[in-house]
Design a protein around this motif. Sequence first.
Motif, PDB file in Angstrom:
ATOM      1  N   ARG A  43       0.832  -1.213   0.000  1.00 31.90           N
ATOM      2  CA  ARG A  43       0.000   0.000   0.000  1.00 31.90           C
ATOM      3  C   ARG A  43       0.867   1.265   0.000  1.00 31.90           C
ATOM      4  O   ARG A  43       0.494   2.280  -0.611  1.00 31.90           O
ATOM      5  CB  ARG A  43      -0.930  -0.004   1.220  1.00 31.90           C
ATOM      6  CG  ARG A  43      -1.870   1.155   1.287  1.00 31.90           C
ATOM      7  CD  ARG A  43      -2.840   1.096   0.156  1.00 31.90           C
ATOM      8  NE  ARG A  43      -3.595   2.339   0.121  1.00 31.90           N
ATOM      9  CZ  ARG A  43      -4.650   2.527  -0.612  1.00 31.90           C
ATOM     10  NH1 ARG A  43      -5.091   1.573  -1.387  1.00 31.90           N
ATOM     11  NH2 ARG A  43      -5.268   3.671  -0.583  1.00 31.90           N
ATOM     12  N   ILE A  44       2.001   1.211   0.656  1.00 35.37           N
ATOM     13  CA  ILE A  44       2.917   2.352   0.650  1.00 35.37           C
ATOM     14  C   ILE A  44       3.353   2.647  -0.784  1.00 35.37           C
ATOM     15  O   ILE A  44       3.338   3.800  -1.229  1.00 35.37           O
ATOM     16  CB  ILE A  44       4.129   2.094   1.569  1.00 35.37           C
ATOM     17  CG1 ILE A  44       3.681   2.084   3.036  1.00 35.37           C
ATOM     18  CG2 ILE A  44       5.232   3.140   1.348  1.00 35.37           C
ATOM     19  CD1 ILE A  44       4.730   1.588   4.012  1.00 35.37           C
ATOM     20  N   CYS A  45       3.709   1.611  -1.519  1.00 35.69           N
ATOM     21  CA  CYS A  45       4.128   1.797  -2.911  1.00 35.69           C
ATOM     22  C   CYS A  45       2.963   2.257  -3.783  1.00 35.69           C
ATOM     23  O   CYS A  45       3.130   3.091  -4.675  1.00 35.69           O
ATOM     24  CB  CYS A  45       4.734   0.506  -3.463  1.00 35.69           C
ATOM     25  SG  CYS A  45       6.263   0.042  -2.626  1.00 35.69           S
ATOM     26  N   ASP A  46       1.791   1.731  -3.499  1.00 37.56           N
ATOM     27  CA  ASP A  46       0.604   2.136  -4.254  1.00 37.56           C
ATOM     28  C   ASP A  46       0.276   3.613  -4.006  1.00 37.56           C
ATOM     29  O   ASP A  46      -0.018   4.359  -4.941  1.00 37.56           O
ATOM     30  CB  ASP A  46      -0.569   1.237  -3.866  1.00 37.56           C
ATOM     31  CG  ASP A  46      -1.772   1.439  -4.752  1.00 37.56           C
ATOM     32  OD1 ASP A  46      -1.607   1.443  -5.992  1.00 37.56           O
ATOM     33  OD2 ASP A  46      -2.891   1.600  -4.210  1.00 37.56           O
ATOM     34  N   ASP A  47       0.342   4.027  -2.756  1.00 36.76           N
ATOM     35  CA  ASP A  47       0.080   5.430  -2.415  1.00 36.76           C
ATOM     36  C   ASP A  47       1.127   6.351  -3.041  1.00 36.76           C
ATOM     37  O   ASP A  47       0.814   7.458  -3.491  1.00 36.76           O
ATOM     38  CB  ASP A  47       0.060   5.634  -0.907  1.00 36.76           C
ATOM     39  CG  ASP A  47      -1.172   5.037  -0.246  1.00 36.76           C
ATOM     40  OD1 ASP A  47      -2.136   4.700  -0.968  1.00 36.76           O
ATOM     41  OD2 ASP A  47      -1.166   4.898   0.990  1.00 36.76           O
ATOM     42  N   CYS A  48       2.356   5.885  -3.079  1.00 37.83           N
ATOM     43  CA  CYS A  48       3.436   6.667  -3.676  1.00 37.83           C
ATOM     44  C   CYS A  48       3.197   6.838  -5.180  1.00 37.83           C
ATOM     45  O   CYS A  48       3.349   7.924  -5.735  1.00 37.83           O
ATOM     46  CB  CYS A  48       4.767   5.978  -3.414  1.00 37.83           C
ATOM     47  SG  CYS A  48       6.212   6.995  -3.751  1.00 37.83           S
ATOM     48  N   GLY A  82      12.326   6.497  -0.168  1.00 36.83           N
ATOM     49  CA  GLY A  82      11.885   7.780  -0.708  1.00 36.83           C
ATOM     50  C   GLY A  82      10.374   7.921  -0.652  1.00 36.83           C
ATOM     51  O   GLY A  82       9.851   9.005  -0.361  1.00 36.83           O
ATOM     52  N   CYS A  83       9.681   6.839  -0.917  1.00 39.26           N
ATOM     53  CA  CYS A  83       8.219   6.867  -0.820  1.00 39.26           C
ATOM     54  C   CYS A  83       7.774   7.074   0.618  1.00 39.26           C
ATOM     55  O   CYS A  83       6.839   7.831   0.876  1.00 39.26           O
ATOM     56  CB  CYS A  83       7.632   5.579  -1.391  1.00 39.26           C
ATOM     57  SG  CYS A  83       7.696   5.496  -3.191  1.00 39.26           S
ATOM     58  N   MET A  84       8.433   6.401   1.555  1.00 37.25           N
ATOM     59  CA  MET A  84       8.103   6.604   2.962  1.00 37.25           C
ATOM     60  C   MET A  84       8.271   8.074   3.345  1.00 37.25           C
ATOM     61  O   MET A  84       7.426   8.644   4.035  1.00 37.25           O
ATOM     62  CB  MET A  84       8.983   5.729   3.859  1.00 37.25           C
ATOM     63  CG  MET A  84       8.594   4.279   3.885  1.00 37.25           C
ATOM     64  SD  MET A  84       9.642   3.273   4.945  1.00 37.25           S
ATOM     65  CE  MET A  84       9.690   4.189   6.465  1.00 37.25           C
ATOM     66  N   GLU A  85       9.353   8.664   2.889  1.00 32.90           N
ATOM     67  CA  GLU A  85       9.610  10.072   3.191  1.00 32.90           C
ATOM     68  C   GLU A  85       8.545  10.961   2.552  1.00 32.90           C
ATOM     69  O   GLU A  85       8.016  11.869   3.195  1.00 32.90           O
ATOM     70  CB  GLU A  85      11.000  10.455   2.676  1.00 32.90           C
ATOM     71  CG  GLU A  85      11.419  11.854   3.048  1.00 32.90           C
ATOM     72  CD  GLU A  85      12.836  12.157   2.589  1.00 32.90           C
ATOM     73  OE1 GLU A  85      13.073  13.300   2.180  1.00 32.90           O
ATOM     74  OE2 GLU A  85      13.689  11.242   2.629  1.00 32.90           O
ATOM     75  N   LEU A 112       8.105   8.526   8.024  1.00 35.39           N
ATOM     76  CA  LEU A 112       9.381   8.280   8.699  1.00 35.39           C
ATOM     77  C   LEU A 112       9.219   8.065  10.196  1.00 35.39           C
ATOM     78  O   LEU A 112      10.048   7.419  10.824  1.00 35.39           O
ATOM     79  CB  LEU A 112      10.370   9.406   8.405  1.00 35.39           C
ATOM     80  CG  LEU A 112      10.864   9.452   6.952  1.00 35.39           C
ATOM     81  CD1 LEU A 112      11.833  10.610   6.752  1.00 35.39           C
ATOM     82  CD2 LEU A 112      11.519   8.141   6.561  1.00 35.39           C
ATOM     83  N   ASP A 113       8.142   8.576  10.772  1.00 36.62           N
ATOM     84  CA  ASP A 113       7.903   8.326  12.199  1.00 36.62           C
ATOM     85  C   ASP A 113       7.512   6.862  12.453  1.00 36.62           C
ATOM     86  O   ASP A 113       7.582   6.390  13.579  1.00 36.62           O
ATOM     87  CB  ASP A 113       6.835   9.272  12.753  1.00 36.62           C
ATOM     88  CG  ASP A 113       5.506   9.187  12.024  1.00 36.62           C
ATOM     89  OD1 ASP A 113       5.512   8.906  10.803  1.00 36.62           O
ATOM     90  OD2 ASP A 113       4.459   9.414  12.663  1.00 36.62           O
TER      91      ASP A 113
END
Length: 110
Positions: A56-61, A86-89, A94-95
């Motif tokens: 989902r992180i990659c999808d949102d990115c 980079g996507c997380m950032e 990052l928290d």
Amino acid sequence: MHLSSLQLACAALAALALSAAAAPPAQTQHHVARRSFFNLQCKGVYDAAIFARLDRICDDCYTLFREPQLYSLCRAKCFTTPYFKGCMESLYLLDEEEQIDQMIDFVGKR
């Protein structure tokens, strides 16, 4: 008011078609996600919830940037590329980095 046998048969067929159409997608999604897990060269334990969260992180990115290759680059090598970080950032995650790193370790066995 009585239903004719034709109306009853049509209602039964419609109910059967609806139930058959509703069941396979969930099973198919599970199999696709599991296959995707192995295609990404993940060598850890497959956990559908954890894998879905990372995916989902990659999808949102991808949704954020609309760059066609970004989704694949983010997921590459079982979520261990700099694109994933980079996507997380970019998504202000990052928290949650420590928790997400534990998830990656669990599915990816880095």
